[in-house]
Design a protein around this motif. Sequence first.
Motif, short mmCIF file in Angstrom:
data_model
loop_
_atom_site.label_atom_id
_atom_site.label_comp_id
_atom_site.label_asym_id
_atom_site.label_seq_id
_atom_site.Cartn_x
_atom_site.Cartn_y
_atom_site.Cartn_z
N UNK A 58 0.83 -1.21 0.00
CA UNK A 58 0.00 0.00 0.00
C UNK A 58 0.87 1.26 0.00
N UNK A 59 1.91 1.24 0.82
CA UNK A 59 2.82 2.38 0.88
C UNK A 59 3.49 2.62 -0.47
N UNK A 60 3.92 1.55 -1.13
CA UNK A 60 4.59 1.69 -2.43
C UNK A 60 3.64 2.21 -3.50
N UNK A 61 2.36 1.87 -3.38
CA UNK A 61 1.37 2.44 -4.29
C UNK A 61 1.23 3.94 -4.05
N UNK A 62 1.13 4.33 -2.77
CA UNK A 62 1.06 5.76 -2.44
C UNK A 62 2.31 6.47 -2.93
N UNK A 63 3.46 5.82 -2.76
CA UNK A 63 4.73 6.42 -3.16
C UNK A 63 4.80 6.70 -4.66
N UNK A 64 4.41 5.74 -5.47
CA UNK A 64 4.49 5.94 -6.93
C UNK A 64 3.47 6.97 -7.39
N UNK A 65 2.33 7.05 -6.73
CA UNK A 65 1.34 8.07 -7.07
C UNK A 65 1.85 9.47 -6.72
N UNK A 66 2.52 9.59 -5.58
CA UNK A 66 3.15 10.86 -5.22
C UNK A 66 4.21 11.25 -6.24
N UNK A 67 5.05 10.27 -6.60
CA UNK A 67 6.12 10.53 -7.55
C UNK A 67 5.56 10.99 -8.89
N UNK A 68 4.52 10.31 -9.34
CA UNK A 68 3.87 10.67 -10.60
C UNK A 68 3.26 12.06 -10.52
N UNK A 69 2.59 12.36 -9.41
CA UNK A 69 1.96 13.67 -9.23
C UNK A 69 2.99 14.79 -9.21
N UNK A 70 4.14 14.55 -8.57
CA UNK A 70 5.19 15.56 -8.52
C UNK A 70 5.77 15.84 -9.91
N UNK A 71 5.93 14.77 -10.69
CA UNK A 71 6.42 14.95 -12.06
C UNK A 71 5.42 15.73 -12.91
#
Length: 233
Positions: A58-71
């Motif tokens: 779950x954390x890794x899903x949140x992490x990649x969504x954050x990374x994508x949003x920042x990009x």
Amino acid sequence: MPGFATMSKKYFSRKSLIKSMSVAYALNISSTASGFLPVLAALYNYKHLDKALKIAATYLLVSVLFDLALNLATIAGVPNNLPAIHLFVIISIIFYGAIYYNAFFKPVLKKVIVMVAGVAFFIVIFNIIFIEGIWEYPSLSNTVLSVLLICFSLAYFYQLLNRQEFIHIEKQGLFWINSGVLFYFSINIFLFMLFKRIINAHQEDYYMIHNITNIIANLLFSVGLLCKPQKTT
């Protein structure tokens, strides 16, 4: 130090500079894309994941969504997305605290995890309000998070290597997750600590090192989430 960037443009040819920028851009895209690998691994192997691994997924899903949003925010021209990074550090402390709480067996160690994570949480909040502020890069907060997780990961390895019964550690999903955590934070802690000193002079090198370690860590996370853990006591 700020003059290094100007000097590098003077002595490097335009062709080599463009090539270097292309490599950095490719690494940045690869780093973001690699975040989807552990998510896909978790979806494929979800029924075999224990509680700690499900929290990690779950954390890794949140992490990649954050990374994508920042990009996407950068592409859209958002002038300052640093509040989101501060928020992500707080989320990371909460999730990693939950992961390691479930990873340790002894009740006393579980209590230590909660207390130490709580201290780190309040340091980060204090940093946001009184020290660096929400509009500056959270160098101190990321350093605190790194120290926290290096300690947690080393303690988990100690627990894993001192089990009374024989186990194949390479078949334990948390072994690979923990390896990824230790690898990522033990390298990037120096980048986080020295961010304000090196970002202007060595910005490209900074992000290249971070992106490479992020890719390797995501590969280790993926292996961990593909494991079918042994039943242990």
